[in-house]
Scaffold this active site. Structure first.
Site, PDB file in Angstrom:
ATOM      1  N   GLU A 194       0.809  -1.226  -0.025  1.00 48.40           N
ATOM      2  CA  GLU A 194       0.146   0.085  -0.010  1.00 48.40           C
ATOM      3  C   GLU A 194       0.947   1.225  -0.064  1.00 48.40           C
ATOM      4  OE1 GLU A 194      -2.662  -3.315   2.039  1.00 48.40           O
ATOM      5  OE2 GLU A 194      -0.535  -2.593   2.310  1.00 48.40           O
ATOM      6  N   PHE A 232     -11.504  -7.310  13.612  1.00 48.59           N
ATOM      7  CA  PHE A 232     -10.534  -7.805  12.788  1.00 48.59           C
ATOM      8  C   PHE A 232     -10.284  -6.741  11.704  1.00 48.59           C
ATOM      9  CE2 PHE A 232      -8.765 -10.198   9.032  1.00 48.59           C
ATOM     10  CZ  PHE A 232      -7.926 -10.394   9.480  1.00 48.59           C
ATOM     11  N   GLN A 233      -8.827  -6.223  11.822  1.00 50.07           N
ATOM     12  CA  GLN A 233      -8.416  -5.403  10.852  1.00 50.07           C
ATOM     13  C   GLN A 233      -9.134  -4.162  10.937  1.00 50.07           C
ATOM     14  OE1 GLN A 233      -8.167  -7.227   6.914  1.00 50.07           O
ATOM     15  NE2 GLN A 233      -5.988  -7.591   7.255  1.00 50.07           N
ATOM     16  N   LYS A 266     -17.622  -1.360   5.238  1.00 52.55           N
ATOM     17  CA  LYS A 266     -18.236  -2.538   4.277  1.00 52.55           C
ATOM     18  C   LYS A 266     -19.590  -2.661   4.056  1.00 52.55           C
ATOM     19  CE  LYS A 266     -17.020  -7.041   2.912  1.00 52.55           C
ATOM     20  NZ  LYS A 266     -16.054  -8.256   3.058  1.00 52.55           N
ATOM     21  N   MET A 303      23.619   9.774   3.591  1.00 47.83           N
ATOM     22  CA  MET A 303      23.655  11.286   4.127  1.00 47.83           C
ATOM     23  C   MET A 303      23.759  11.114   5.877  1.00 47.83           C
ATOM     24  SD  MET A 303      23.169  14.252   3.535  1.00 47.83           S
ATOM     25  CE  MET A 303      22.327  15.027   2.203  1.00 47.83           C
TER      26      MET A 303
END
Length: 659
Positions: free
Chosen positions: A133, A195-196, A245, A559
């Protein structure tokens, strides 16, 4: 209610939705956590329709209220009959189509499956499937940065949504128009640690321009319309839409004529600049002997107007990291980049100037160093679209809160009308700066057969004739790409400026290649940054995107090593990225990553072989990875230490010297 997500500076939200809602009472069935099935709302007849033109030719204009997307001007033809019920996910996808969206970067999961199913039914939107993602959100940014259009990414709930966080923060700091859509657990499960489940609206509140939790399927058309308007108007930025959902699955008949409801935001959009202020700026220009332009990312849409202003006045131009390309780097009046790793002459010009014209900039610490010493002899004129930036770090003598494009048009008009009467002559000032250019050019040393990383970028610039779209990771290679590639136009240079997010280069190049088919896109990357999103090589191969990767591989976190050399007696604290048990071997073997994804690759070690190797990379059709082995002792110079002033500038030395 925890579910509400409106940012507090806007009018009071209804407890039922984070977006701006009318005060009409809702039947019980529309309460967010109701388990009863929702009634379909009949199409409401509205007196005001959302008549925002989608074909603005001026994406930078804040005074106008048009959304700069590329929706077709002809009437939109839906796949569905006007009164045909369809899923919330299909309404969401059609809303994106109506905003002119052609490409999205979406990674599926349980809570966003419905959206992906709906995407497969779209004839208009193509999904470029990232492999993480974060790759998706950075690709959406690359798309937006290179095209000026809003980028769209989609992720599932929970970890999918939290993986977008770095990209949202990056878009917020660099003012990039982005619409991120996330799946969420069903409404009745919000707040139950399902969940999630993550409260992504709360997580992202301070790193988005605005965000929404959709609690009513009928709100989808308006929310999407508002999200694109917010992302692209005023000072652009990221907007997040969180869609539970059950809303995605609910059947409804959409009303596409809902007006957007952003009264507070609309009233705060900057107006056209006042003529008197512009006259005052012209007067300051005519009185000054040593003026300098300090231009940033806010000028990306005003390149033409800026060029005309420079033509009329002959004032030299110093650019920030974000502003590179707004004025051609190879022009005689270009001082290139200013700031911590800017050129000596750009920083000299600001230090000695008597008038600093700060257009579309925010006086960032990497530009100013010690604030009190920055442009301490100069009167400061600050033009910016965001009133919050004016006087935030440095108090200006004259400020204009407006779109830079409109302000520059107005100033140019005044200059053209006054013409020769102004008698602007800065030849002695320009001569002084030309002497500095000759005395302190950007330079580098060569040691034996080793390839100086600066030279690699210089050769790339020559072989692409300065026309490539360049993306970078973050670190030394990023600064060298800013210094040694000569950008000719805006949106050629894609880099994570404010956030400094490593791993940005490869996915950003994907977005740029999708938005600009046919363009030469090169990711100039470091070995540390590259490996952070190396999985996106799979996307590049599957989509067959002709992205060239110029990997400056020094086996170190360059760096940080430079700072260790300068300020920590070269004590290495976990900055070696190779295999400590076998330091003579290049590790990891980047060519194997490319091979695993079926991408042609080569390694070059000697300076004399470099030009041919880069030419071969550019000539090979499709993607290509060139692993350029460079010494880790190189330092990015010049350098003004953090919090330092022009007098503290370092112009000599590298990791081969003890400090």
């Amino acid at each position: 209610m925890a579910a509400a997500a409106a940012n507090t500076s806007f009018p009071k939200p209804s407890p039922l939705s984070s977006s701006f809602k009318s005060s009409t009472r809702h039947p019980k069935s529309t309460l967010p956590f109701s388990t009863t099935s929702q009634q379909l709302t009949p199409s409401r007849s509205l007196l005001i329709s959302c008549a925002l033109s989608r074909s603005s030719s001026d994406p930078g204009s804040a005074a106008s209220i048009v959304t700069p997307t590329t929706a077709p001007s002809h009437e939109f033809i839906s796949r569905y009959a006007p009164d045909e019920p369809r899923k919330g996910a299909d309404i969401l996808v059609e809303a994106l189509e109506r905003e002119g969206v052609k490409d999205v970067f979406a990674y599926p999961g349980g809570a966003s499956m419905e959206i992906h199913q709906a995407l497969t039914r779209s004839q208009i939107i193509r999904n470029v499937l990232p492999r993480h993602e974060q790759g998706g959100v950075f690709a959406a940014e690359g798309y937006a940065r290179s095209s000026g259009l809003p980028g769209v990414c989609i992720a599932t709930s929970g970890p999918g949504a939290t993986n977008l966080v770095s990209g949202l923060a990056d878009a917020m700091l660099d003012s990039i128009p982005l619409v991120a859509i996330t799946g969420q657990v069903p409404r009745r499960m919000i707040g139950t640690d399902a969940f999630q489940e993550t409260p992504i609206v709360e997580v992202t509140r301070s790193i988005t321009k605005h965000n929404y939790l959709v609690l009513d399927v009928d709100d989808i058309p308006r929310i999407v319309s508002e999200a694109f308007f917010l992302a692209t108007s005023g000072r652009p930025g990221p907007v997040l839409i969180d869609v539970p959902k059950d809303i995605q699955q609910q059947l409804a008949v959409p009303n596409w004529n809902q007006p957007i409801r952003l009264p507070g935001y609309m009233s705060r959009l900057p107006k056209a600049p006042e003529e008197a202020h512009l006259e005052q700026i012209v007067r300051l220009v005519s009185e000054s002997k040593k003026p300098v332009l300090y231009v940033g990312g806010g000028c990306l849409n005003s390149s033409k107007e800026l060029g005309r202003f420079v033509e009329l006045t002959g004032i030299p131009v110093a650019s920030t990291l974000m502003g590179l390309g707004t004025f051609p780097s190879s022009d005689d009046l270009s001082l290139q980049m200013l700031g911590m790793h800017g050129t000596v002459y750009a920083n000299y010009a600001v230090d000695k100037s008597d008038l600093l014209l700060a257009f579309g900039v925010r006086f960032d610490d990497r530009v100013t160093g010690k604030l009190e010493a920055f442009a301490s002899r100069a009167k400061i004129v600050h033009i910016d679209i965001d009133s919050a930036e004016i006087g935030k770090n440095k108090q200006p003598h004259v400020s204009v809160c407006s779109d830079v494009k409109l302000a520059l048009k107005g100033i140019n008009r005044i200059l053209e009308s006054k013409g020769a009467k102004l008698k602007l002559d800065y030849s002695s000032w320009r001569q002084e700066l030309d002497e500095q250019k000759l005395k302190y050019p950007l330079s580098y040393k060569t040691f034996g057969e080793a390839i100086p990383p600066q030279y690699a970028i210089h050769v790339l610039d020559e072989l692409t004739n300065g026309n490539a779209i360049i993306s970078t990771g973050v670190g030394q290679h990023q600064m060298w790409a800013a210094q040694f590639y000569k950008y000719k136009k805006p949106r050629q240079w894609l880099t994570s400026g404010g956030l400094g997010a490593m791993g940005f280069g490869l996915p950003a190049a994907i977005g740029a290649a999708v938005a600009n088919p046919g363009a030469v896109v090169v990711d100039i990357d470091g070995d540390g940054s590259f490996i952070m999103n190396v999985q996106e090589l799979a996307t590049i191969r599957v989509e067959n995107l002709p992205i060239k990767i110029l990997l400056l591989n020094n086996q170190h976190l360059g760096m940080v090593v430079q700072w260790e050399d300068r300020f920590y007696k070269a004590n290495r604290a976990h900055t070696y990225l190779g295999d400590p048990s076998n330091e003579s071997e290049i590790f990891p073997n980047m060519l194997k990553f490319a091979e695993a994804c079926g991408i042609p690759a080569a390694r070059v070690i000697r300076k004399e072989d470099l030009r041919a190797a880069i030419q071969k990379m550019l000539d090979t059709p499709g993607p290509y990875l060139l692993d350029v082995i460079v010494p880790h002792q190189e330092h990015v110079l010049p350098m003004i230490p953090s919090g330092g002033a022009f007098k503290d500038m370092i112009t000599e030395g590298d990791g081969r010297t003890k400090y």
